[in-house]
Write a protein that holds these residues in place. Structure first.
Motif, PDB file in Angstrom:
ATOM      1  N   LYS A 105       3.617 -29.286 110.628  1.00  0.00           N
ATOM      2  CA  LYS A 105       4.313 -28.423 109.666  1.00  0.00           C
ATOM      3  C   LYS A 105       4.146 -28.927 108.241  1.00  0.00           C
ATOM      4  N   LEU A 106       3.945 -30.240 108.086  1.00  0.00           N
ATOM      5  CA  LEU A 106       3.757 -30.792 106.746  1.00  0.00           C
ATOM      6  C   LEU A 106       2.559 -30.175 106.033  1.00  0.00           C
ATOM      7  N   TYR A 166       8.568 -35.784  99.736  1.00  0.00           N
ATOM      8  CA  TYR A 166       8.243 -35.824 101.162  1.00  0.00           C
ATOM      9  C   TYR A 166       6.783 -35.426 101.398  1.00  0.00           C
ATOM     10  N   ALA A 209       6.343 -32.331 113.288  1.00  0.00           N
ATOM     11  CA  ALA A 209       6.632 -32.521 111.863  1.00  0.00           C
ATOM     12  C   ALA A 209       5.349 -32.711 111.065  1.00  0.00           C
ATOM     13  N   SER A 269      12.564 -33.555 107.827  1.00  0.00           N
ATOM     14  CA  SER A 269      12.203 -32.150 108.040  1.00  0.00           C
ATOM     15  C   SER A 269      13.397 -31.350 108.553  1.00  0.00           C
ATOM     16  N   THR A 282       3.933 -27.027 104.351  1.00  0.00           N
ATOM     17  CA  THR A 282       5.229 -27.076 103.680  1.00  0.00           C
ATOM     18  C   THR A 282       5.088 -26.801 102.187  1.00  0.00           C
TER      19      THR A 282
END
Length: 1461
Positions: free
Chosen positions: A1176-1177, A1145, A1173, A1119, A1180
């Motif tokens: 936020k995934l 990812y 992380a 990230s 994304t």
């Protein structure tokens, strides 16, 4: 007393005699065998040799006494004795063997233990001084010798003696004196005079072209490689017989004063009239004679000055202003990094300079010699890099007055000796300034320097001699340097000093001719012929003849002129690419384009391959822009794309339009022009054919050529295809019948008597190889020894055989002088074709775009021969970046991305082919042994070049990875490459120069890619890619551990690659490599475990713990890498592989992100980052630049902010270990997150300032400094522009210069990342990404905003335009603040708002305020402030364009619809 002196002199004369039995005649002296003796009455003499004349005599009763013999005769007889030994097949013999045999012939003499006992000097020095009799050559560290034909003729053991009468003795003596009178200069070249032709056959004559016969009285004309043995003598001078004819270094001071001309002649001969090669001055002199300024006329490459006060009271004080008018003057000290170029003088204070106190060394030499030893090595290393394979160096030494400098002379002599050892070939001229120095350091130099000339003239005599020689050659006409300017005056205030400084890196197209006019009409004719053969028109010819003299207007010209003008008129920086077919006249077209534009904008052409930092070119471009206030148009022809992009990123202060010209040797079918890319076809249209035919006929004297040109034009009219180069060759060559016939007619390889190529044919092949594959030129000096010239001779294009000059032209685009290339790409290809297929028949067939299969099958052998020859050039240092390495890298290593733009190849614009074009053309099959051998040859011949070792390792990794031994060899190659860079790696990264950083960047990146390729067969290369080798469950544990180890190594090397990347030279490959490696391992693990990756990494099992930790770390690291890459590069520069990695990812972790909360407790910094992380995934997307902007739930943004603040607390309070880069990214995300529209808390600016100060204290990055400046500014501006703290604004202004300095490394540094908005607290700072791409011409639009966002959230400020407002691209506005007394200047672009010019100085304007890293405060939407009359009190009221009304001070509301004042 007089009689005693006479007897003593007579005795010494008898001892010095080396001929036969002689009687002394005290009147005259003669030099024989470098032994000084008086001219004598000769008895019993067989032969007398003076210069190139031979007088033979044989008298009865001749005897040879033991110590009185002819050295040259004995040496030749000894040579034949060595040749007669078994196993001695070569014509050349080793000089040690020669001396051994020579001594054995005279072993009866106890006094002779070495040649020096007889010859008064070492054998090697003696042979060099007798260049007309001996030819020297060097193989490795061994010197070999053979006699010249004239020596053999004189001293052959089979030569019979001639007889003359006794009466001939007297006439022989007078003949000797007559010859001295008639020939005032005689050559003593060590190998061969420049005028002597090499001993090889030419195909046209089929006979040898021997060297000039000097044995029959032919005296070669004076050249740079000869030295005068005798002074010029007037035949009418009755005192001639009394003149001392000893070698000039033996003249007494009284004789020098009587005959000073002899020393001057010797000076000019040794210095080659200061016209050949390069010159270095070593100054130890403090005197200032009247003519000292004449030293500025010499084209010095560098001056090593041991006088600390030279700039205040010495040499530099006198010559500085004159040097600056002719060349760029770079003044430095022993502590600085030198930079040698043809257009500059590097003046180095070797003991420091008072202007730079930190550089001053102790007055006692013993104390400072150690301090500067490493710096001296650096200076000499750079000097060797510059000279190697390119030029000959002459060192000119002004020896000091020894009693004044004391022990300093010892260290000066050591420095000179070290320089002579480091740089070859080098000649030394030692001037004792008439003092007859006798110190030990001086005599050591005289004894130890091999190519030394001692000059016994005082400094004034030296200066006058230089003045007389160079005053006419260096005269410069008065030039007015006019350029287009924004104010229309065309006066950019360019001085001679400015012009010389600019000329060092770029060639400026001034409005008036800055060059000396051609006086000889034949020069114009020669330029015309060179152009028809494929040469480039020099800029002086453009000025003398104008456009259209030789070139014609191509169909594409006006379209490109209008495109460039449109960019320039709108002050829009752009890179315009012109891809041209080989032989299409792309360079000439680009020159014509620049010529047409020079009336509108300052135009320049960058010099190629200077080897200097890009920053040097950038500083000159910005200087031009600042002086003219107009966009600068820069032509770059044939440069690397990476350097072009690097240059474009570094130019910040001016508008730059780059015309990038690149050869494209492939089909252009279906290629369409775009707004920034154009295609120039090789074939001509009917209109172009007509113009070419008519234009070239004007320069043809033969009617047959005119008819042939007309026929070409008619062919095009009848739809036949012809190319531009055909018209040029038709105008040049008599009865031109095509490229194949044209090349065959001069090359004539089929007429060679053996299968071997002649030397000049080999050289043409090498030149063709370099130009066809590397688009490079080569120095003339590079091929001197191959063609039979002396290593000391300075070679020019005129010295090459006539057959060669048909195909070669000077490369005027190169920064270095005396560079040559093959005239046409097509010609180079045909020369290679005929040379490589000379042993097999070849039919006339339709030409193809590449070499034939037969030629490619022989290419690798020829390539290795070229590498072998190039290795004979002296390249000692590991980090050599000289011209030899540069030519080889461009030919064998460089890969051009444009080569893969073919229909049958999947086109990825950011990808390069796996190998260079030459390596790809080598015909071979698996296991590609022929290509491997070429790489091995590069490493074998250049073992100290890390670049070659790394590319050999890369080849093993690409094509030989199935062999375990080859895998080990690949690793050994990279380890060796890095070990060669150990000195650079020991330095701080910022201390490593940009060229070295580029090399290290690529070495580390290639090393990382090797491990990526090793794991790909087991993991797959991308999302959904099936691995080549399946891994069973039983094999998984062992294999995954091996893969983990390789991935960790890959990540380390990719990290180092990014660390050594030069500033503004970033790319996405270092990021993509590491992200891919981490994803490969994670995907491989995911396929072979039960359950999800999140469950796996939080498993409590003891096995595979390292793997679990690495994958856990990778979730956050990937990230961070994605965010960092997206933030430093423009969208068009990002490799599409990055977006593929983002998708991979997401596919691996996005669906499992929700599980993280169930497995982790955020009690550590790592776990908090993992949780952030994972959140936020969920949001994304590959096209989004900052994922936090798109978080859509209150809880998620709140969780993220809380975890970031927990990380900060752990670092600042608990003192736990942390990564600087990760912390920098965390703060950047946090400062965006706390302003999220879903985050409820509104921090005060003071609270945020505390965090930012802690951030800057820990990291001190560009971003921490930027936000520190913003926090101070917000507190200084106050809420809604009402005025704030004066002290805070002062702090902001103090931080701004530091911020501007750091901005040089940022792309689009003038664009605001943050905006000044309404309200109070930190949410008054509006994130720049909300307006990303929304402003064109610095006017904000209203589209593509996030929900609830628009430009009305920004504060509208008022200000006054400052003086002088004459620069269209940069003006300033003084903000009008209510309570802040600190002046605040906001930068803006006047032309974007039609507010440029003095007319608008003092006008009130409204503006929106952004914060940039370059200017700090940036103004947008700048408009003149409108005033409306209040109907109540008649006072004017200012109403901005964002307001519908505004209250008047009387209380009345004034609306915009009211009458405007």
């Amino acid at each position: 007393m007089a009689e005693r002196r006479k007897r003593k002199s007579k005795k010494k004369g008898a001892q010095r005699a080396t001929l036969m039995n002689v009687e002394e005649d005290p009147g005259v002296v003669q030099q024989t065998s470098n032994v000084t003796m008086n001219v004598i009455k000769m008895k019993n003499c067989q032969e007398i040799h003076i210069g190139n004349k031979t007088v033979s005599m044989a008298l009865s009763g001749t005897t040879l006494e033991e110590e009185h013999f002819d050295l040259d005769k004995e040496l030749v007889l000894s040579y034949y004795s060595v040749r007669a030994k078994p196993g001695q097949e070569s014509e050349e013999v080793n000089i040690q063997a020669l001396e051994t045999v020579f001594l054995s012939r005279h072993k009866s003499s106890k006094k002779i233990s070495s040649f020096k006992d007889v010859g008064k000097q070492k054998l090697l020095q003696y042979l060099r001084a007798k260049g007309e009799l001996y030819i020297l050559s060097r193989q490795d560290d061994r010197w070999n010798v053979k006699p010249t034909p004239q020596a053999i003729e004189r001293y052959s053991p089979h030569k019979a003696s001639e007889s003359i009468t006794e009466e001939a003795e007297k006439s022989a003596r007078h003949s000797t004196l007559d010859m001295v009178r008639n020939y005032s200069s005689l050559p003593t070249v060590g190998v061969m005079s420049k005028e002597e032709k090499p001993w090889y056959k030419t195909p046209t004559s089929g006979t040898h072209s021997p060297a000039k016969d000097t044995s029959k009285g032919a005296i070669p004309k004076r050249c740079g490689t000869e030295r005068r043995l005798f002074p010029a003598i007037d035949p009418e001078d009755t005192e001639a017989e009394k003149l001392d004819l000893r070698p000039q270094h033996a003249l007494t001071p009284q004789q020098q004063m009587k005959h000073p001309l002899t020393e001057i002649q010797k000076l000019m001969t040794a210095a080659k009239d200061f016209q050949q090669g390069h010159y270095i001055l070593i100054n130890c002199e403090k005197e200032r004679p009247p003519s000292l300024e004449s030293l500025s006329l010499v084209p010095w490459l560098a001056v090593f000055d041991f006088d600390q006060d030279s700039r205040r009271s010495g040499l530099l004080l006198v010559v500085e202003s004159q040097i600056k008018k002719m060349k760029a003057l770079n003044i430095c000290t022993w502590k600085d990094q030198p930079r040698y170029t043809d257009g500059s003088v590097q003046w180095c204070f070797m003991r420091g300079c008072p202007d730079m106190p930190e550089s001053l060394l102790d007055t006692e030499p013993k104390k400072w010699s150690k301090d500067y030893q490493a710096s001296v090595e650096s200076f000499l290393q750079q000097l060797e890099n510059f000279t190697c394979g390119y030029t000959n160096l002459t060192i000119f030494i002004l020896w000091p007055k020894e009693e004044k400098v004391g022990n300093l002379t010892h260290h000066i002599s050591k420095f000179i000796m070290r320089m002579e050892e480091s740089v070859e070939p080098v000649s030394v001229i030692l001037c004792d300034c008439g003092r007859m120095a006798k110190s030990r350091p001086f005599t050591m130099l005289c004894e130890d320097l091999e190519k030394l000339t001692c000059i016994h003239l005082n400094l004034e005599q030296i200066c006058r001699a230089i003045l007389n020689e160079l005053k006419d050659k260096t005269k410069r006409a008065v030039v007015t340097y006019k350029l287009p300017t924004e104010n229309g005056t065309c006066d950019a205030k360019i001085t001679d000093e400015d012009a010389a400084w600019l000329r060092d890196e770029i060639e400026i197209l001034y409005l008036k001719n800055p060059y000396a006019k051609t006086k000889n009409p034949d020069e114009l004719k020669q330029e015309c012929e060179a152009f028809f053969r494929g040469g480039t028109i020099k800029w002086p010819i453009w000025y003398e003849c104008g456009s259209g003299h030789l070139d014609v207007e191509r169909d594409l010209l006006q379209k490109m002129v209008e495109k460039v003008k449109s960019y320039g008129e709108n002050f829009k920086s752009e890179r315009i690419i012109l891809s041209h077919a080989p032989g299409s006249g792309g360079t000439t077209f680009a020159q014509r384009l620049l010529w047409e534009l020079k009336e509108f904008f300052p135009c320049a052409q960058a010099k190629l391959h200077t080897g200097t930092p890009i920053s040097e070119c950038v500083s000159r471009i910005e200087f031009l822009g600042s002086r003219t206030h107009l966009p600068v148009v820069l032509l770059l022809d044939g440069e690397e794309m990476q350097r072009v992009d690097h240059l474009r990123r570094m130019v910040k202060d001016v508008c730059l339009i780059i015309l990038y010209v690149k050869r494209y040797p492939y089909s252009m079918k279906n290629k369409q022009a775009t707004s920034f890319k154009f295609w120039l076809q090789g074939k001509v249209s009917q209109c172009e054919a007509n113009m070419l035919s008519l234009k070239f006929q004007d320069h043809c004297d033969e009617e047959s050529k005119k008819m042939a040109l007309q026929a070409l034009s008619m062919d095009v009219k009848s739809s036949k295809v012809h190319y531009v180069y055909e018209f040029g060759l038709t105008a040049y060559e008599h009865e031109y019948r095509g490229v194949q016939s044209y090349v065959r007619g001069y090359l004539q390889v089929e007429k060679n008597q053996t299968a071997e190529l002649l030397p000049w044919q080999t050289v043409l092949g090498y030149l063709s190889l370099v130009y066809y594959y590397g688009q490079s030129s080569v120095p003339c000096q590079f091929f001197g020894t191959k063609l039979g010239f002396s290593p000391n001779a300075t070679i020019t294009i005129d010295d090459f055989p006539s057959q060669m000059t048909e195909f070669i032209v000077p490369d005027v685009n190169e920064a270095k002088k005396n560079m040559i290339r093959i005239c046409h790409f097509i010609i180079a290809k045909e020369i290679l074709e005929q040379i490589l297929t000379r042993h097999q028949p070849r039919s006339i067939e339709k030409s193809s775009e590449t070499l034939s299969k037969e030629a490619r099958s022989n290419l690798h052998n020829f390539a290795m021969e070229f590498i072998e020859y190039a290795s004979k050039k002296k390249v000692k240092a590991a980090m050599s970046l000289n011209i030899v390495n540069d030519v080889l890298a461009r030919t064998f290593i460089f890969r051009d991305s444009s080569y893969i733009e073919e229909p049958d190849v999947e086109f990825v614009p950011w990808r390069k082919p796996k190998l260079s074009q030459l390596m790809s053309d080598i015909e071979c099959c698996k296991p590609y042994t022929e290509r491997l051998n070429v790489f091995k040859k590069l490493v074998e011949c250049f073992p100290n070049n890390p670049n070659f070792h790394a590319h050999l390792g890369r080849f093993y990794g690409l094509y030989r990875r199935d062999d375990i031994q080859d895998e080990k060899k690949a690793q050994q190659c990279f380890d060796r490459a890095l070990s060669l860079c150990k000195d650079e790696l020991a330095k701080d990264v910022e201390a490593v120069d940009d060229q070295m950083r580029v090399i290290l960047k690529y070495i580390y990146h290639m090393y990382g890619m090797i491990y990526n390729r090793r794991i790909s067969p087991y993991t797959g290369k991308s999302l959904g890619d099936k691995p080549e080798h399946r891994t069973s469950e039983a094999e998984f544990k062992n294999r995954v551990e091996d893969i983990l180890h390789m991935v960790q190594l890959a990540c380390f090397y990719f990290g180092e690659s990014r660390r050594y990347c030069p500033k503004s030279g970033e790319d996405s490959f270092g990021y993509c490599g590491e992200i891919t490696a981490r994803l490969q391992l994670s995907d491989f693990t995911h396929r072979h475990i039960q359950g999800s990756l999140i469950q796996f990494i939080h498993s409590t099992e003891d096995t595979l713990s390292d793997l679990r930790n690495f994958i856990k770390e990778s979730i956050c690291e990937i990230s961070d890498l994605i965010r960092e890459c997206l933030s430093i590069l423009e969208t068009v520069e990002i490799d599409p592989v990055l977006y593929q990695c983002i998708e991979w990812y997401e596919a691996l972790f996005k669906m499992e992100a929700a599980e993280i909360k169930h497995f982790i407790i955020p009690n550590s910094m790592e776990n908090r980052r993992l949780k952030i992380a994972a959140i936020k995934l969920k949001y994304t997307k590959s096209h989004r630049r900052t994922s936090l902007e798109y978080v859509t739930t209150h809880n998620d943004i709140t969780e993220i902010i809380k975890d970031y603040e927990g990380i900060f607390h752990d670092i600042h309070q608990s003192g736990c270990e942390f990564s600087l880069k990760a912390l920098d990214l965390d703060y950047r995300e946090w400062i965006i997150g706390i302003r999220h529209f879903l985050y409820c808390k509104n921090y005060s600016v003071e609270e945020v300032l505390i965090h930012v100060r802690q951030w800057n204290g820990k990291v001190e990055s560009l971003y921490s400094k930027y936000y520190l400046f913003i926090m101070y500014s917000l507190l200084g501006l106050g809420p809604n522009g009402t005025g704030g703290s004066k002290d805070m604004m002062k702090l902001a202004i103090e931080v701004k210069p530091e911020l501007c300095k750091m901005s040089k490394t940022v792309v689009r540094s003038k664009y605001p990342w943050e905006w000044y908005g309404k309200g109070d607290g930190i949410k008054s700072l509006i994130t720049g990404t909300r307006f990303y791409g929304l402003f064109e011409g610095r006017n904000l639009g209203k589209s593509m905003l996030l929900p609830g966002e628009d430009a009305t959230r920004l504060v509208v400020l008022k200000g006054t335009i400052c003086k002088p407002n004459t620069n269209k691209m940069l003006g300033y506005i003084n903000l009008d603040m209510e309570r802040n007394a600190v002046p605040i200047q906001v930068a803006f672009v006047p032309m974007d708002f039609d507010l440029n010019g003095r007319r608008y100085v003092g006008e009130m304007v409204e503006l929106l305020l952004g914060f940039s890293v370059f200017n700090g405060f940036e103004g947008f939407n700048v408009k003149l402030l409108q005033r409306y009359k209040c109907h109540s009190c008649d006072l004017p009221v200012e109403v901005t364009s964002y307001e519908s009304s505004h209250p008047c001070i009387c209380g009345n509301t004034v609306h915009r619809i009211d009458s405007m004042i």
